[in-house]
Structures are given as structure tokens and as C-alpha cells.
Design a protein around this motif. Structure first.
Motif, PDB file in Angstrom:
ATOM      1  N   ASP A 182       0.820  -0.692  -0.087  1.00 46.06           N
ATOM      2  CA  ASP A 182       0.537  -0.576   0.053  1.00 46.06           C
ATOM      3  C   ASP A 182       1.100   1.701  -0.076  1.00 46.06           C
ATOM      4  N   LEU A 183       1.328   1.873  -1.262  1.00 46.11           N
ATOM      5  CA  LEU A 183       2.189   3.177  -1.402  1.00 46.11           C
ATOM      6  C   LEU A 183       1.507   4.233  -1.037  1.00 46.11           C
ATOM      7  N   SER A 184      -0.784   4.185  -0.519  1.00 45.55           N
ATOM      8  CA  SER A 184      -0.885   5.603  -0.177  1.00 45.55           C
ATOM      9  C   SER A 184      -0.664   6.012   1.399  1.00 45.55           C
ATOM     10  N   GLN A 185       0.043   5.297   2.548  1.00 45.34           N
ATOM     11  CA  GLN A 185       0.613   5.485   3.288  1.00 45.34           C
ATOM     12  C   GLN A 185       1.602   6.814   3.441  1.00 45.34           C
ATOM     13  N   LEU A 186       1.847   6.099   2.059  1.00 42.10           N
ATOM     14  CA  LEU A 186       3.722   6.998   2.246  1.00 42.10           C
ATOM     15  C   LEU A 186       3.725   8.294   2.195  1.00 42.10           C
ATOM     16  N   GLN A 187       5.194   8.941   2.246  1.00 37.14           N
ATOM     17  CA  GLN A 187       4.841  10.646   1.908  1.00 37.14           C
ATOM     18  C   GLN A 187       5.094  10.451   0.034  1.00 37.14           C
ATOM     19  N   GLN A 188       3.909  11.587   0.025  1.00 34.62           N
ATOM     20  CA  GLN A 188       3.836  11.598  -1.354  1.00 34.62           C
ATOM     21  C   GLN A 188       4.769  13.415  -1.614  1.00 34.62           C
ATOM     22  N   THR A 189       5.125  13.431  -3.356  1.00 30.06           N
ATOM     23  CA  THR A 189       4.967  14.361  -3.561  1.00 30.06           C
ATOM     24  C   THR A 189       4.023  15.607  -4.412  1.00 30.06           C
ATOM     25  N   PRO A 190       4.345  16.471  -4.454  1.00 30.89           N
ATOM     26  CA  PRO A 190       2.997  17.332  -5.749  1.00 30.89           C
ATOM     27  C   PRO A 190       2.733  16.557  -5.959  1.00 30.89           C
TER      28      PRO A 190
ATOM     29  N   GLU B  82       8.131   1.956  -3.325  1.00 30.74           N
ATOM     30  CA  GLU B  82       8.582   2.937  -2.099  1.00 30.74           C
ATOM     31  C   GLU B  82       9.648   3.637  -2.239  1.00 30.74           C
ATOM     32  N   TYR B  83      10.924   4.435  -1.761  1.00 31.93           N
ATOM     33  CA  TYR B  83      11.883   4.607  -1.636  1.00 31.93           C
ATOM     34  C   TYR B  83      11.493   5.836  -0.580  1.00 31.93           C
ATOM     35  N   ALA B  84      12.256   5.292   0.397  1.00 37.77           N
ATOM     36  CA  ALA B  84      13.267   6.488   1.948  1.00 37.77           C
ATOM     37  C   ALA B  84      11.931   6.786   2.607  1.00 37.77           C
ATOM     38  N   GLY B  85      11.084   6.635   2.189  1.00 33.44           N
ATOM     39  CA  GLY B  85       9.620   6.356   2.886  1.00 33.44           C
ATOM     40  C   GLY B  85       8.459   7.847   2.170  1.00 33.44           C
ATOM     41  N   PHE B  86       8.931   7.464   0.544  1.00 30.44           N
ATOM     42  CA  PHE B  86       8.015   7.826   0.041  1.00 30.44           C
ATOM     43  C   PHE B  86       7.910   7.027  -1.575  1.00 30.44           C
ATOM     44  N   ALA B  87       6.013   7.613  -1.614  1.00 26.81           N
ATOM     45  CA  ALA B  87       6.320   6.957  -3.167  1.00 26.81           C
ATOM     46  C   ALA B  87       6.103   7.696  -3.916  1.00 26.81           C
ATOM     47  N   MET B  88       8.035   6.900  -4.865  1.00 29.94           N
ATOM     48  CA  MET B  88       8.051   7.836  -6.604  1.00 29.94           C
ATOM     49  C   MET B  88       8.446   6.720  -6.901  1.00 29.94           C
ATOM     50  N   PRO B  89       7.941   6.934  -8.734  1.00 33.00           N
ATOM     51  CA  PRO B  89       8.660   6.321  -9.605  1.00 33.00           C
ATOM     52  C   PRO B  89       9.832   5.945  -9.969  1.00 33.00           C
ATOM     53  N   VAL B  90       9.462   4.405 -10.207  1.00 36.27           N
ATOM     54  CA  VAL B  90      10.546   3.980 -10.579  1.00 36.27           C
ATOM     55  C   VAL B  90      10.916   4.254 -12.137  1.00 36.27           C
ATOM     56  N   GLN B  91       9.908   3.869 -12.498  1.00 35.76           N
ATOM     57  CA  GLN B  91      10.240   3.524 -14.701  1.00 35.76           C
ATOM     58  C   GLN B  91       7.896   4.550 -15.077  1.00 35.76           C
ATOM     59  N   TYR B  92       8.425   4.695 -16.249  1.00 35.59           N
ATOM     60  CA  TYR B  92       7.305   4.508 -16.581  1.00 35.59           C
ATOM     61  C   TYR B  92       7.788   4.117 -17.925  1.00 35.59           C
ATOM     62  N   GLU B  93       8.158   4.622 -19.775  1.00 34.74           N
ATOM     63  CA  GLU B  93       8.098   3.276 -20.357  1.00 34.74           C
ATOM     64  C   GLU B  93       9.270   2.242 -20.145  1.00 34.74           C
ATOM     65  N   GLY B  94      10.215   3.002 -19.713  1.00 35.22           N
ATOM     66  CA  GLY B  94      10.823   1.261 -19.256  1.00 35.22           C
ATOM     67  C   GLY B  94      12.086   2.222 -19.355  1.00 35.22           C
ATOM     68  N   VAL B  95      13.077   1.874 -18.364  1.00 36.13           N
ATOM     69  CA  VAL B  95      14.583   2.336 -18.115  1.00 36.13           C
ATOM     70  C   VAL B  95      14.839   2.637 -18.949  1.00 36.13           C
ATOM     71  N   LEU B  96      15.206   2.160 -19.935  1.00 40.33           N
ATOM     72  CA  LEU B  96      16.808   1.194 -21.609  1.00 40.33           C
ATOM     73  C   LEU B  96      15.795   2.632 -22.365  1.00 40.33           C
TER      74      LEU B  96
END
Lengths: 383, 125
Positions: free
Chosen positions: A3-11, A25-39
Motif C-alpha cells: 500500500d503506497l498510499s500510506q507513504l509520503q507523497q510529492t506534489p 517505496e523509496y526512503a518513505g516516499f511513493a516514487m516513480p521507478v519507471q514510466y516507459e522503460g529504463v532503457l
């Protein structure tokens, strides 16, 4: 999925989720790890321009007549005496010499300093500063929760930032903004800091914004950058981008059990300046011979050497991999490793899940950063 | 939608039967979760394995996944195309991105695998 909704959000958290980002989750935040693909994202930054939401970073204002001397006593690099608008890369060390965190220190005004630390170390650094704050002359204000951070990185970043309506009257300031310098500007929601910095090895900017200004800036940059091929970039590509140019990542090349001399950021350690926390230990280590160092490895066999994989020379362990991935630019499996200072002659290998995969040393860095020169100059890649 | 012309495992692999031979690959879901795949390591043709044995690895920029053989048997073909162009597993995981073919020792092992409905449920409906 947790559940990412419990994490800190950014604007920008909702925007990411609505635009197909895989959120983690990254350091307590819900963060985007990828969109289209890392490459694809990695390539967008190397060849065009990418936008990063890195609001999770910690920002601490240090002000007062005593701030300059006090900060100087806590960080490894020289910050005392720098000009307003200048930024210095630093480590902050324990007395034993291990690294608490690496950070940027900005001089925003004569008595106003801005410290940017890693999200994962934010609480630790905040506490470290508070414990050591003098009773007079220094004020500390953690402004992280009100500050969004958007990075614009890539050869077209200079073109893109100049199209931002809110900076239309700041073009002259942007024109003269050298690498590792910043200027302030009054935005709708409060003060903006426009910084010529980044973590990709490309020409780029980082915008510290009041939370209330972040979404409008993000959307305007995407709109204005369409013909430049702008793309949102997740944390996965942020990692592969920094890896190729061999920028240290805390928790990998840096940590409390690793000194900055070992990590290869000795250039940011001024052993001759006035005393700072850890200086005596680092002087001693330098005099005795730094026992370990970071080396660059290219895998000869198939497989990616991941963090903590053992590095062997003729079958004998000489250290551990700190970071390893497939380099999207060089199209090779590469690794950084922390090993004995004097690497013996012999066949190097990495133990990848029980199999010894041969590798060899290559020059540092894997890929040269081009943060300073003409961003339109094509990158030269040595094969 | 999950195609109903094959069966599925808890490890997000699929097996499609043709005669006594099963073609094995990763599902769309698995390929998506791994992200951009950069290495595929497969066994040798002629190797024999039991159901559940690790027979290879699929490695993406961020992660590595072991490949488990869903059924016992002899490897009769591997997909050289995915070894050469691992991105094929991301692009066509259910078709041209197949990984290997296995001659089944015991066809009844297929009964233990999930059908399309079961796999759809595993993915959360």
C-alpha cells in the motif's frame, strides 16, 4: 503490491500514477521507478532531455552569523569563503572517517546556506546537525516538506529551461549560470532556487520549488519540451545514468563503513583545511595508506554483477561489488567494486550466484560526464 | 486478456503443448514486472531436468529472475533469438519471445498447471 498510499507523497505523485509510472517505496516516499522503460528513459536523458521528480531529497536551511564556520567544521570540502551562488559537493563524516552522507552545500547569501542531503539519510543528518548546533549564531530549518525538486537533465535541458514562462525574465541569469552555481527567483508560491547541478553526467538543472508551484512547472516543461523529445524519468534510469559516469550512490559506494578517500571522492576532502569532524581519522588513513578503493569492472561473460557480489582475483576474494548493471549507453554489463588498494595481478572474476564470471578492469569513469561543455557536442564513446 | 491456448505457473511462466512437446515462456505480466530484459541464459539442448529445476535466468537492468522448468523432460530446443535479442522477451513474451521447448516425460504434469482463468485470478482478476 504494497500500500503506497500510506507513504509520503510529492506534489507530483498523482501525476506519476496517472501517467503510467510504476510506483515504489523509496526512503518513505511513493516514487516513480519507471514510466516507459529504463532503457528508453536513459536514452532520452543522454540524447534529449528528461524530467525527474526528486522531491524526496532533504533540504535544510542553515542561517546566521555562525553558519559559515560551523558548516565548515562539519563537512569535508571547503565551503567557507565561497561566493554567494556557489555550490560545493561534500561528504559529512563520523569522527572515525566513515561517511554519514554526501551532500550539496549552497551559499544562498552571506549568512544563508542550503544543505541538500539524500532522502534515506535525511533524519540522520537533521539529527546530526541539531545535536551539534551551537547555542548562538546558527539557526537550522528543515524545509524539505515544503520543497519540491524537479531535475531537468540532458543535452536539450538548456533549451527547455529557457522556455519556462516563469523564468522568461531570468534568461540572462541562466545564460551565465555555470556548473555548480545557483540563483534564486521569486515564483508564485515563494522562492525558487535554480541550480546548475544534476546526477546524470549531462548538462542539467535542478529546480527547488515551493510545493504549490511544482505541478504547473512540471506540466509546462513537458508541454514546452515536446519537440525536444522530453520525457519523465524514473528512479531506475536515474541510477543507471549516475552509474555510467561513476557518481557515488550512498548505500553503495558510500556508507558509514567506507571513508570518502576509499570511495574515490578524495577530491572533495580537504585534509589541510581547518578541523572538521573526521579529519584526523582521514589524515591518519591517508598517511598509513588508504586500504581500499573503488575500481571499474567490465564483465567478460554473461550476467550482471549486483551489489555485494564477491570480487575474486585468481579465486581469492579481494572485495565486493558496490553497484552493477547493464549500461544502456555502452551496452555492456559493468560494475563498480570496493576492493583492496593493491589489486593483485591475475584473472579477475565476480561470483554471480555461485558462478565465477570473468571480468577485467576498465578506466574510470565508464562514460565521461559532459556537464560543462557545449551540450550539443556529440558524445565520444570509446569502444 | 490471458490467452486460453496454454497453461500457466505460479512463477508466471506459460507452457503450450504441441504433441509431446511443450513451448515455455514468460507471461506478459512477468516480462512487464522485470522491466527491460538484457540477458537471457538458457540450458543446452539435450539436457534433462525435473519439474521445478532452475534451467536458466532472465536478467533485466534492475532484477534477475530464475527460470524454473514447469514440467519434467528433455530440452529439445532453445530460442536463440532471445539470447541474441533479449528485448524480444519484453516485446513478444507470449509469441516470438518464447524461451525453450521441452519434451515432456509425463504429460499428466500439465494437469497441475493453471488454465487461463486460474492465472487471471492469480493476477487479481
Amino acid at each position: 503490491m504494497s500500500d503506497l498510499s500510506q507513504l509520503q507523497q510529492t506534489p507530483l505523485t498523482d501525476w506519476h500514477a496517472e501517467h503510467g509510472a510504476k510506483m515504489v517505496e523509496y526512503a518513505g516516499f511513493a516514487m516513480p521507478v519507471q514510466y516507459e522503460g529504463v532503457l528508453a528513459e536513459h536514452e532520452a536523458v543522454r540524447k534529449r532531455v528528461g524530467l525527474f521528480d526528486i522531491t524526496h531529497m532533504g533540504e535544510i536551511l542553515v542561517t546566521g552569523p555562525g553558519a559559515e564556520a560551523w558548516l565548515e567544521s562539519l563537512v569535508t570540502n571547503r565551503v567557507a569563503g565561497i561566493a554567494t551562488g556557489k555550490i560545493v559537493y561534500n561528504a559529512m563524516c563520523r569522527p572515525e572517517g566513515g561517511v554519514l552522507d554526501d551532500m550539496l552545500v549552497y551559499r544562498l547569501d552571506q549568512e544563508e546556506w542550503f544543505v541538500v542531503c539524500n532522502a534515506a539519510n535525511h533524519d540522520k543528518i537533521e539529527a546530526w546537525l541539531q545535536e551539534r548546533r551551537p547555542t548562538e549564531g546558527v539557526e537550522i530549518q528543515d524545509v524539505s516538506s515544503g520543497t519540491a525538486l524537479v531535475a531537468i537533465q540532458g543535452p536539450a535541458s538548456g533549451k527547455l529551461i529557457r522556455r519556462l514562462g516563469r523564468l522568461a525574465d531570468q534568461i540572462e541569469n541562466i545564460d551565465v549560470l555555470d556548473f555548480y552555481n545557483a540563483f534564486c527567483h521569486d515564483g508564485p508560491g515563494g522562492r525558487w532556487i535554480i541550480s546548475r547541478t544534476g546526477y546524470t553526467g549531462e548538462h542539467g538543472y535542478e529546480l527547488y520549488l515551493p510545493n504549490s508551484d511544482a505541478l504547473a512547472v512540471w506540466q509546462e516543461l513537458l508541454e514546452q519540451g515536446k519537440d525536444l523529445g522530453v520525457a519523465p524519468i524514473g528512479l531506475a534510469a536515474r541510477d543507471t545514468l549516475r552509474f555510467e559516469v561513476c557518481y557515488c550512490l550512498y548505500g553503495h559506494e558510500l556508507g558509514e563503513e567506507i571513508t570518502p578517500l576509499e570511495a574515490g571522492i578524495g577530491w572533495a576532502v580537504k585534509l589541510k583545511k581547518d578541523d572538521f569532524v573526521g579529519q584526523a581519522a582521514l589524515r591518519e588513513q591517508k598517511a598509513a595508506g588508504v586500504p581500499r578503493r573503488i575500481i571499474c569492472l567490465e564483465m567478460d561473460g554473461r550476467g550482471i554483477a549486483r551489489q555485494d557480489a564477491r570480487v575474486l582475483c585468481d579465486g581469492v576474494e579481494i572485495g565486493l561489488v558496490t553497484s552493477g548493471t547493464f549500461s544502456p549507453t555502452l551496452k555492456k554489463a559493468l560494475a563498480l567494486a570496493l576492493v583492496e588498494r593493491n589489486v593483485p595481478e591475475g584473472q579477475l572474476a565476480v561470483d554471480i550466484r555461485g558462478k565465477q564470471i570473468d571480468c577485467h578492469r576498465v578506466d574510470f569513469p565508464f562514460l565521461a560526464a559532459r556537464t560543462k561543455g557545449d551540450p550539443d557536442e556529440p558524445r565520444k564513446i570509446q569502444e | 486478456m490471458v490467452p486460453d491456448d496454454r497453461k500457466y505457473t505460479q512463477e508466471h511462466e506459460w507452457v503450450q503443448i504441441d504433441g509431446d512437446t511443450g513451448t515455455v515462456g514468460l507471461t506478459d505480466y512477468a516480462a512487464g514486472e522485470l522491466g527491460d530484459i538484457v540477458f537471457v541464459e538458457l540450458p543446452e539442448v539435450g539436457d534433462e531436468f525435473s519439474k521445478g529445476d532452475t534451467v536458466g535466468t532472465v536478467e533485466s537492468v534492475k532484477a534477475v529472475a530464475d527460470m524454473f522448468l514447469p514440467v519434467s523432460g528433455e530440452i529439445v530446443a532453445i530460442n536463440d533469438a532471445v539470447v541474441e535479442s533479449p528485448e524480444l522477451v519484453n516485446n513478444e513474451p507470449m509469441d516470438d519471445g518464447w524461451l525453450l521447448k521441452v519434451k515432456l516425460d509425463d504429460m499428466s504434469e500439465m494437469d497441475n498447471l493453471m488454465d487461463a482463468n486460474g492465472y487471471q485470478e492469480l493476477l487479481g482478476g
